[in-house]
Scaffold this motif. Structure first.
Motif, short mmCIF file in Angstrom:
data_model
loop_
_atom_site.label_atom_id
_atom_site.label_comp_id
_atom_site.label_asym_id
_atom_site.label_seq_id
_atom_site.Cartn_x
_atom_site.Cartn_y
_atom_site.Cartn_z
N ILE A 17 12.64 -27.57 23.29
CA ILE A 17 13.95 -28.25 23.12
C ILE A 17 14.90 -27.37 23.14
CG2 ILE A 17 15.74 -29.00 22.23
CD1 ILE A 17 13.28 -30.85 20.87
N GLY A 18 15.48 -26.22 22.80
CA GLY A 18 16.29 -25.40 22.52
C GLY A 18 16.31 -24.68 24.17
N ILE A 19 15.41 -23.97 24.92
CA ILE A 19 15.06 -23.26 26.37
C ILE A 19 16.10 -24.23 27.24
CG2 ILE A 19 13.70 -22.34 28.23
CD1 ILE A 19 12.03 -21.33 25.53
N GLY A 20 15.42 -25.53 26.61
CA GLY A 20 16.10 -27.01 27.51
C GLY A 20 17.31 -26.85 27.45
N LEU A 21 17.71 -27.61 26.63
CA LEU A 21 19.23 -27.40 26.76
C LEU A 21 19.52 -26.29 27.35
CD1 LEU A 21 21.16 -29.07 25.35
CD2 LEU A 21 20.57 -27.88 23.37
N ILE A 22 19.89 -25.31 27.06
CA ILE A 22 20.61 -23.56 27.81
C ILE A 22 20.48 -24.15 29.60
CG2 ILE A 22 20.48 -21.35 28.18
CD1 ILE A 22 19.07 -20.80 25.19
N TYR A 23 19.37 -24.71 29.60
CA TYR A 23 18.32 -24.96 31.09
C TYR A 23 20.24 -25.84 32.17
CZ TYR A 23 17.03 -26.32 35.47
OH TYR A 23 16.19 -27.04 36.69
N TRP A 24 19.65 -27.49 31.49
CA TRP A 24 20.83 -27.85 31.19
C TRP A 24 22.05 -27.48 31.30
CZ3 TRP A 24 23.95 -31.62 28.29
CH2 TRP A 24 23.80 -32.95 29.08
N ILE A 25 22.51 -27.57 30.34
CA ILE A 25 24.15 -26.86 30.60
C ILE A 25 24.55 -25.70 31.58
CG2 ILE A 25 25.58 -25.12 29.35
CD1 ILE A 25 24.48 -26.41 26.52
N LYS A 26 23.45 -24.95 31.64
CA LYS A 26 23.74 -24.37 32.77
C LYS A 26 23.99 -24.52 34.07
CE LYS A 26 23.11 -19.57 30.85
NZ LYS A 26 24.64 -18.39 30.79
N ARG A 27 22.81 -25.49 34.37
CA ARG A 27 22.53 -26.25 35.54
C ARG A 27 23.84 -26.80 35.68
NH1 ARG A 27 18.17 -28.64 39.22
NH2 ARG A 27 18.88 -30.52 39.43
N ILE A 50 34.71 -30.11 27.22
CA ILE A 50 33.14 -29.49 28.25
C ILE A 50 33.41 -28.00 28.02
CG2 ILE A 50 32.32 -29.78 30.09
CD1 ILE A 50 33.29 -32.03 31.58
N ARG A 51 34.07 -27.51 28.53
CA ARG A 51 33.67 -26.54 27.58
C ARG A 51 33.48 -26.18 26.56
NH1 ARG A 51 37.78 -22.91 31.19
NH2 ARG A 51 37.01 -23.09 33.48
N PHE A 52 33.82 -26.81 25.68
CA PHE A 52 33.93 -26.62 23.56
C PHE A 52 32.95 -27.31 24.02
CE2 PHE A 52 33.78 -28.74 19.75
CZ PHE A 52 33.95 -27.63 18.94
N ILE A 53 32.06 -28.41 24.59
CA ILE A 53 31.04 -28.80 24.09
C ILE A 53 29.80 -28.10 24.76
CG2 ILE A 53 29.53 -30.88 24.64
CD1 ILE A 53 31.31 -31.32 22.59
N GLU A 54 30.03 -27.36 25.64
CA GLU A 54 28.87 -26.89 25.98
C GLU A 54 28.78 -25.33 25.43
OE1 GLU A 54 29.93 -25.91 30.11
OE2 GLU A 54 28.97 -27.24 30.54
N ARG A 55 29.58 -25.32 24.81
CA ARG A 55 29.94 -23.57 24.30
C ARG A 55 29.24 -24.03 22.53
NH1 ARG A 55 35.21 -21.90 23.57
NH2 ARG A 55 35.39 -21.30 25.39
N VAL A 56 29.41 -25.13 22.03
CA VAL A 56 28.55 -25.65 20.65
C VAL A 56 26.94 -26.30 21.42
CG1 VAL A 56 28.56 -27.64 18.79
CG2 VAL A 56 30.60 -26.70 19.67
N GLY A 57 26.97 -26.12 22.15
CA GLY A 57 25.49 -27.02 22.47
C GLY A 57 24.79 -25.51 23.07
N ARG A 58 25.05 -24.82 23.27
CA ARG A 58 24.76 -23.20 23.60
C ARG A 58 24.62 -22.61 22.19
NH1 ARG A 58 27.97 -21.97 27.98
NH2 ARG A 58 29.43 -20.97 26.49
N TRP A 59 25.38 -21.96 21.60
CA TRP A 59 25.30 -21.74 19.50
C TRP A 59 23.48 -23.10 18.97
CZ3 TRP A 59 26.13 -17.42 18.10
CH2 TRP A 59 27.21 -16.76 18.89
N ILE A 60 23.61 -24.30 19.85
CA ILE A 60 22.60 -25.15 19.08
C ILE A 60 21.08 -24.96 19.47
CG2 ILE A 60 21.89 -27.30 18.72
CD1 ILE A 60 24.44 -28.32 18.03
#
Length: 95
Positions: A17-27, A50-60
Motif C-alpha cells: 500500500i505504501g509503495i502504491g501510494l507513493i507511485y500514485w502521488i508521483k504519477r 493539493i501539495r499539502f495533501i500529497e506531502r501528508v500522503g507521502r509521509w503516510i
C-alpha cells in the motif's frame, strides 16, 4: 493460517500500500506538468491544498513502508526462533 504466516501477510500489506501510494502521488504530479515542465493548477488555493495533501500522503506512505518492513523483520525473527526451538527438540529427542 498460523500467527507466523499472518505476521508476514500483515507486513506485506502495508508495504505494498505504501509503495502504491507513493507511485500514485508521483504519477499525479507527473501528469500535472505541461510541455514546459511547470505544474498546472486551476487556482492558487488548489495548488496549496493539493501539495499539502500529497506531502501528508507521502509521509503516510513512508510510515506504512517502515511498518511493513518492521513486521516482515519480526516475522523473520519469529521464524528463526521457531526453527531453532524445533532443532533443539530434535536434538533432545535423539539423545
Amino acid at each position: 493460517m498460523n500467527a507466523v504466516t499472518s505476521q508476514l501477510v500483515m507486513g506485506i500489506i502495508p508495504l505494498v500500500i505504501g509503495i502504491g501510494l507513493i507511485y500514485w502521488i508521483k504519477r499525479r504530479k507527473f501528469y500535472r506538468r505541461n510541455a514546459v515542465g511547470a505544474e498546472g493548477f486551476s487556482s492558487f488555493e488548489a495548488s496549496v491544498f493539493i501539495r499539502f495533501i500529497e506531502r501528508v500522503g507521502r509521509w503516510i506512505a513512508y510510515a506504512l513502508i517502515i511498518l511493513g518492513i518492521l513486521l516482515i523483520w519480526s516475522w523473520r525473527q519469529m521464524k528463526k526462533d521457531k526453527e531453532k526451538k524445533q532443532q533443539q527438540v530434535e536434538v533432545q529427542s535423539t539423545r
